[in-house]
Write a protein that holds these residues in place. Structure first.
Motif, PDB file in Angstrom:
ATOM      1  N   LEU A 137       0.822  -1.231   0.000  1.00 25.69           N
ATOM      2  CA  LEU A 137       0.000   0.000   0.000  1.00 25.69           C
ATOM      3  C   LEU A 137       0.849   1.273   0.000  1.00 25.69           C
ATOM      4  O   LEU A 137       0.570   2.197  -0.771  1.00 25.69           O
ATOM      5  N   PRO A 138       1.913   1.340   0.853  1.00 24.49           N
ATOM      6  CA  PRO A 138       2.751   2.550   0.782  1.00 24.49           C
ATOM      7  C   PRO A 138       3.367   2.750  -0.601  1.00 24.49           C
ATOM      8  O   PRO A 138       3.423   3.869  -1.099  1.00 24.49           O
ATOM      9  N   ALA A 139       3.785   1.642  -1.228  1.00 25.87           N
ATOM     10  CA  ALA A 139       4.389   1.756  -2.556  1.00 25.87           C
ATOM     11  C   ALA A 139       3.370   2.320  -3.548  1.00 25.87           C
ATOM     12  O   ALA A 139       3.683   3.231  -4.329  1.00 25.87           O
ATOM     13  N   LEU A 140       2.157   1.808  -3.463  1.00 25.84           N
ATOM     14  CA  LEU A 140       1.096   2.282  -4.361  1.00 25.84           C
ATOM     15  C   LEU A 140       0.818   3.765  -4.123  1.00 25.84           C
ATOM     16  O   LEU A 140       0.703   4.566  -5.069  1.00 25.84           O
ATOM     17  N   ALA A 141       0.741   4.131  -2.844  1.00 22.70           N
ATOM     18  CA  ALA A 141       0.441   5.533  -2.496  1.00 22.70           C
ATOM     19  C   ALA A 141       1.554   6.462  -2.985  1.00 22.70           C
ATOM     20  O   ALA A 141       1.280   7.517  -3.563  1.00 22.70           O
ATOM     21  N   VAL A 142       2.791   6.055  -2.762  1.00 22.77           N
ATOM     22  CA  VAL A 142       3.921   6.915  -3.167  1.00 22.77           C
ATOM     23  C   VAL A 142       3.947   7.065  -4.685  1.00 22.77           C
ATOM     24  O   VAL A 142       4.168   8.166  -5.205  1.00 22.77           O
ATOM     25  N   VAL A 143       3.695   5.966  -5.402  1.00 18.14           N
ATOM     26  CA  VAL A 143       3.681   6.048  -6.874  1.00 18.14           C
ATOM     27  C   VAL A 143       2.581   7.000  -7.333  1.00 18.14           C
ATOM     28  O   VAL A 143       2.802   7.839  -8.216  1.00 18.14           O
ATOM     29  N   LEU A 144       1.409   6.922  -6.701  1.00 15.87           N
ATOM     30  CA  LEU A 144       0.305   7.816  -7.085  1.00 15.87           C
ATOM     31  C   LEU A 144       0.649   9.273  -6.810  1.00 15.87           C
ATOM     32  O   LEU A 144       0.370  10.149  -7.625  1.00 15.87           O
ATOM     33  N   VAL A 145       1.278   9.504  -5.668  1.00 17.63           N
ATOM     34  CA  VAL A 145       1.672  10.883  -5.333  1.00 17.63           C
ATOM     35  C   VAL A 145       2.725  11.395  -6.318  1.00 17.63           C
ATOM     36  O   VAL A 145       2.658  12.528  -6.791  1.00 17.63           O
ATOM     37  N   LEU A 146       3.676  10.538  -6.641  1.00 22.79           N
ATOM     38  CA  LEU A 146       4.771  10.963  -7.525  1.00 22.79           C
ATOM     39  C   LEU A 146       4.342  11.091  -8.992  1.00 22.79           C
ATOM     40  O   LEU A 146       5.084  11.625  -9.803  1.00 22.79           O
ATOM     41  N   ARG A 147       3.144  10.599  -9.295  1.00 18.28           N
ATOM     42  CA  ARG A 147       2.695  10.702 -10.697  1.00 18.28           C
ATOM     43  C   ARG A 147       2.509  12.152 -11.125  1.00 18.28           C
ATOM     44  O   ARG A 147       2.595  12.469 -12.295  1.00 18.28           O
ATOM     45  N   ARG A 148       2.228  13.003 -10.165  1.00 20.29           N
ATOM     46  CA  ARG A 148       2.160  14.432 -10.509  1.00 20.29           C
ATOM     47  C   ARG A 148       3.600  14.957 -10.523  1.00 20.29           C
ATOM     48  O   ARG A 148       4.103  15.509  -9.556  1.00 20.29           O
TER      49      ARG A 148
END
Lengths: 224, 180
Positions: A151-162
């Motif tokens: 979950l943290p990996a998914l969240a960080v990837v989503l945040v970094l997509r911007r």
């Protein structure tokens, strides 16, 4: 310099002046990117909070109080936390097009990882093959690692997509190193096995595998 | 105020939604990018294409610019990134444009024109003109038009061996003349 032949098969493109006019018309006040340091602190704190919650739900190891007074345990935890934060900071800087030029910020986590690798080799050498005698050491806490990291990996990837990164693979790698490091801290407080092979290989393997896949997808994920 | 400081200021204003400042910024950076692209690619169409790509990328990446940092490294990082993309696409397009030899119209017998090798072709043509007519005919039939020794032998009434020997000697003679 090689002269490239003209390519006459391209579709008709609009005039540059027309394009500038269109871009101006499209302009809206922008939300500036959060400063990398603030973002790294926020993301690291968020990941640690999640890891802490998961560790509490799964149940902390029984000897955690004893472990927290052992210098070697504290050294490893502190060192890995430092790697995690520095990697997160490097990933956050790489969101900017000119972030790749921040060489010092990117080289610090790499240097720390190298130093930690030497520490791991020394631990292996000292312990010899003691871990082999432990039954099922190879799958101990393997699934917990997925729980802590996914979950943290998914969240960080989503945040970094911007982002407007020009180094997507490097950014993803740094982010995954950060997640690995911060997740590993959680695993050390839940899994009651401290052999080097278990701690450094088995607990890290799910993160490394997931990070490898993510790095391969980085160019698509962070395309802009 | 230098031009670079001005661009930093204009980019800051553009982030706030100032369309006039943004237009001025884009109009000022476009010729700069064009000149760098022309120096890099030496291809005017490609350079214009790249200018447009960079302008679109600047538009997309505007939130990532921080007025506390200099504008030029930010712009050049975007330029280098898009240049790499452009070159990658350019070469992959060229691969797709490869034409199979079966599709080519071999009936066109016009002179071969390749501007980069014009000098070499003229030298070969000049050397061929110095050959005796029969040798020139045999060499042209075999090496240019692609007939086999047997086909030439049938057409000219010579033996296959004689055709092969004649073409071989002509090739040696041409090599000597072109290398001298």
């Amino acid at each position: 310099m090689t002269e490239l032949p003209q390519d006459h098969n391209q579709a008709e493109k609009p005039d540059t002046d027309q394009m500038i006019a269109a871009l101006c018309n499209d302009l809206k006040p922008v939300d500036k990117f959060i400063h990398p340091l603030h973002m790294a602190i926020g993301l690291s704190a968020g990941v640690l909070f999640y890891v802490g919650c998961v560790s509490l739900i799964m149940g902390c190891r029984k000897d955690l109080a004893e472990k927290f007074v052992q210098p070697m345990f504290l050294f490893e935890i502190g060192f890995v936390l430092l790697i995690g934060f520095c990697s997160m900071l490097a990933a956050c800087w790489l969101r900017y097009p000119d972030g790749k030029q921040q060489r010092l910020i990117q080289s610090v986590p790499v240097a720390l990882i190298c130093a930690f690798f030497i520490w791991v080799v020394l631990r292996f050498k000292r312990e010899s093959y003691a871990w082999v005698t432990e039954s099922e050491w190879w799958r101990y806490c393997f699934t917990e690692a997925f729980l802590v990291g996914f979950l943290p990996a998914l969240a960080v990837v989503l945040v970094l997509r911007r982002s407007a990164t020009i180094a997507p693979v490097r950014m993803m790698t740094m982010a995954m190193v950060a997640i690995t490091a911060l997740g590993w801290v959680g695993l050390r407080s839940t899994c009651g096995m401290d052999y080097a092979a278990q701690v450094f290989v088995v607990q890290n393997l799910p993160f490394v595998l997931a990070g490898g896949v993510a790095a391969m997808l980085a160019k698509r994920l962070f395309k802009w | 105020m230098t031009q670079k400081e001005d661009w930093t200021r204009l980019a800051g204003l553009a982030q706030g939604g100032d369309k006039a400042a943004y237009g001025q910024l884009l109009r000022e950076i476009a010729p700069y990018i064009r000149s760098v692209a022309l120096n890099n690619l030496n291809n005017s169409e490609g350079a214009e294409d790249l200018v447009q790509e960079v302008l679109i990328s600047v538009h997309k990446a505007l939130p990532s610019y921080s007025p506390e940092r200099p504008f030029m490294p930010w712009l050049m990082a975007i330029f280098n990134f898009r240049r790499t993309d452009w070159l990658r696409q350019y070469y992959s397009r060229k691969d797709h444009q490869k034409v199979s030899a079966d599709v080519l119209d071999w009936s066109v017998r016009g002179p071969v024109t390749n501007p980069t090798h014009a000098g070499e072709l003229k030298d070969i043509e000049r050397a061929l003109d110095t050959l005796p007519p029969l040798q020139r005919k045999l060499f042209t039939m075999m090496r240019v038009e692609g007939f086999t020794a047997q086909e030439i032998a049938l057409q000219t009434g010579m033996s296959v061996t004689a055709v092969k020997v004649a073409v071989h000697r002509t090739t040696q003679k041409l090599k000597e003349r072109l290398s001298s």
